[in-house]
Design an enzyme around this catalytic site. Structure first.
Site, PDB file in Angstrom:
ATOM      1  N   ARG A  45     -36.804  -6.976  75.767  1.00 54.17           N
ATOM      2  CA  ARG A  45     -36.896  -5.524  75.869  1.00 54.17           C
ATOM      3  C   ARG A  45     -38.328  -5.011  75.702  1.00 54.17           C
ATOM      4  O   ARG A  45     -38.592  -3.833  75.894  1.00 54.17           O
ATOM      5  CB  ARG A  45     -35.994  -4.872  74.828  1.00 54.17           C
ATOM      6  N   CYS A  46     -39.245  -5.906  75.335  1.00 57.56           N
ATOM      7  CA  CYS A  46     -40.637  -5.542  75.064  1.00 57.56           C
ATOM      8  C   CYS A  46     -41.505  -5.819  76.295  1.00 57.56           C
ATOM      9  O   CYS A  46     -41.575  -6.956  76.774  1.00 57.56           O
ATOM     10  CB  CYS A  46     -41.141  -6.345  73.866  1.00 57.56           C
ATOM     11  N   GLY A  47     -42.194  -4.802  76.785  1.00 60.04           N
ATOM     12  CA  GLY A  47     -43.056  -4.953  77.960  1.00 60.04           C
ATOM     13  C   GLY A  47     -44.189  -5.933  77.726  1.00 60.04           C
ATOM     14  O   GLY A  47     -44.534  -6.726  78.614  1.00 60.04           O
TER      15      GLY A  47
END
Length: 114
Positions: A10-12
């Site tokens: 979920r982390c860019g």
């Protein structure tokens, strides 16, 4: 070369780091979703030691503040305990290769250990 990434999909920043690893010829990537499979206390301590960081430097500051934690006043052991109890506190992505460990923020920092 093998590279292990402690990853949050979920982390860019974590996704970008993973793309760098996967796009580097000769790199075999092991992806560990650390929220589902957190590292052990010993492994986490070893990662920070190899990266030349303290556990407090590896904490997601906003998450710690939201939980009322002041990691600047906590022992390394207490910080590790908090991370193990609530893995969202672990800043990501941590990447380990035979050449070292980095907290890949920004993602390009991973190139230093490839």
């Amino acid at each position: 070369m093998k590279a292990t990434i402690w990853h949050n999909p979920r982390c860019g920043t974590s996704r970008t780091t993973l793309a760098i690893l996967e796009g580097t010829p000769g790199v075999e990537v092991e992806v560990i979703e650390y929220l589902k499979t957190p590292p052990s206390r010993d492994k986490l301590a070893a990662l920070y030691a190899r990266a030349g960081m303290t556990p407090a430097e590896g904490v997601r500051a906003n998450e710690a503040t939201d939980r009322g934690l002041d990691v600047t006043t906590m022992s390394d052991e207490a910080v590790l305990d908090a991370m193990l109890a609530d893995p969202i506190l672990i800043q990501r992505p941590l990447v380990e290769t035979e050449n070292g460990v980095v907290l890949a923020r920004p993602p390009e920092k991973v190139r230093a250990i490839l």
